[in-house]
Design a protein around this motif. Structure first.
Motif, PDB file in Angstrom:
ATOM      1  N   GLN A 131       0.843  -1.189   0.000  1.00 51.07           N
ATOM      2  CA  GLN A 131       0.000   0.000   0.000  1.00 51.07           C
ATOM      3  C   GLN A 131       0.883   1.247   0.000  1.00 51.07           C
ATOM      4  N   LYS A 191       1.090   5.689  -0.560  1.00 53.08           N
ATOM      5  CA  LYS A 191       0.379   6.845  -0.027  1.00 53.08           C
ATOM      6  C   LYS A 191      -0.942   7.088  -0.748  1.00 53.08           C
ATOM      7  N   SER A 192      -0.914   6.973  -2.080  1.00 52.11           N
ATOM      8  CA  SER A 192      -2.122   7.252  -2.852  1.00 52.11           C
ATOM      9  C   SER A 192      -3.212   6.208  -2.641  1.00 52.11           C
ATOM     10  N   GLN A 193      -2.840   5.032  -2.132  1.00 53.25           N
ATOM     11  CA  GLN A 193      -3.800   3.944  -1.947  1.00 53.25           C
ATOM     12  C   GLN A 193      -4.364   3.871  -0.540  1.00 53.25           C
ATOM     13  N   ARG A 194      -3.714   4.587   0.384  1.00 51.30           N
ATOM     14  CA  ARG A 194      -4.132   4.464   1.793  1.00 51.30           C
ATOM     15  C   ARG A 194      -5.554   4.942   2.020  1.00 51.30           C
ATOM     16  N   GLU A 195      -5.914   6.058   1.413  1.00 43.76           N
ATOM     17  CA  GLU A 195      -7.261   6.593   1.614  1.00 43.76           C
ATOM     18  C   GLU A 195      -8.321   5.637   1.091  1.00 43.76           C
ATOM     19  N   ARG A 196      -7.992   4.931  -0.005  1.00 42.80           N
ATOM     20  CA  ARG A 196      -8.946   3.966  -0.576  1.00 42.80           C
ATOM     21  C   ARG A 196      -8.855   2.598   0.094  1.00 42.80           C
ATOM     22  N   LYS A 197      -7.918   2.437   1.041  1.00 45.01           N
ATOM     23  CA  LYS A 197      -7.695   1.175   1.750  1.00 45.01           C
ATOM     24  C   LYS A 197      -7.412   0.042   0.765  1.00 45.01           C
TER      25      LYS A 197
END
Length: 271
Positions: A160, A162-168
């Motif tokens: 995961q 940084k750009s994927q963290r918000e989308r889990k």
């Protein structure tokens, strides 16, 4: 490249990919390209000199129109993001829009010569621009990227950023190819830089143009060789070996990342 509306057959319908900022103009409450006659698109007639001939789709000629950062006064239309087009599950449309967007972006970023600063002019017989003063020529940029799915026994490595963290979301490892290295060298380097493990049995899987903004993703499958996962903490925030029966949320199979994961799961199940 189409220089003006004079060469457009106004009697025939065409497909219009109109870009405002980084968004695509579409019909309200729909995800798709605009299919109309040129005479009906009065709100973009002032941008006729910005037309780009993309090709054909479904028997219709397809054009891209760039209005730059202009906010259009839209009544029957709205704007949607590129990722909305992608998530619409229509890969034919997405590929068409992706090509158009990359050509639009090329024109936007090559108005002036990077060598002497003079204005660039469109080359008539191919998609390129050339400086009228020093003859420096530029073509649309394509940035090669590798993406790899790594297997360890019955588990798969997913990470995961940084750009994927918000989308889990978790996905496969990926990165840009550096000057002077092969695709295979890039895979080994990126994997070690991001998670500090070594891989083996590298196998080419396939490729996908990726217009965010102008990448060409080249996918590989690989087996774990040695090392313990240590994330770099910058590009990769978290990475684990996941059992294929307990996978986290991962990209859909319209993306090469999703297809790499599905292929890895398929091969594990076939053993």
């Amino acid at each position: 490249m189409i220089k003006s509306a004079d060469r457009i057959n106004t009697e025939d319908q065409a497909i219009w990919l109109i870009f405002s900022g980084d968004r695509l103009v579409s019909y309200k409450d729909q995800v798709g390209a605009i299919q109309q006659h040129w005479n009906e698109l009065t709100f973009v007639h002032q941008y006729a000199d910005e037309l780009i001939l993309i090709g054909e789709h479904g028997g219709l000629t397809c054009y891209a129109i760039d209005v730059g950062q202009e906010q259009l006064d839209l009544v029957e239309h709205d704007t949607i993001s590129m990722r909305t087009v992608f998530m619409n599950h229509d890969m034919t449309l997405f590929e068409l829009v992706a090509r158009a967007w990359q050509l639009v972006l090329f024109k936007r970023t090559h108005r002036f010569c990077g060598q002497c600063g003079s204005a660039m002019q469109q080359v008539d017989w191919e998609m390129a621009v050339q400086c009228h003063r020093c003859s420096h020529r530029c073509y649309p940029r394509v940035s090669p990227c590798i993406i790899v799915s790594i297997r360890k026994g019955n588990k798969i490595l997913l990470a995961q950023g940084k750009s994927q963290r918000e989308r889990k979301m978790f996905s496969t490892l990926a990165g840009f190819v550096e000057s002077g290295e092969t695709l295979e060298q890039a895979v080994h380097r990126e994997v070690y830089e991001e998670v500090k493990i070594k891989i083996k049995n590298l196998e080419y899987f396939g490729s996908q143009p990726w217009p965010f903004p102008h990448s060409l993703m080249m996918g590989f499958l690989a087996d774990y060789d040695s090392g313990e996962i240590i994330v770099d903490g910058r590009e990769i925030l978290e990475a684990h070996w996941f059992d294929i029966d307990k996978l986290p949320f991962f990209p859909p199979n319209m993306s090469i990342a999703g297809r790499l994961i599905e292929e890895t799961v398929k091969r594990i199940n076939s053993n």
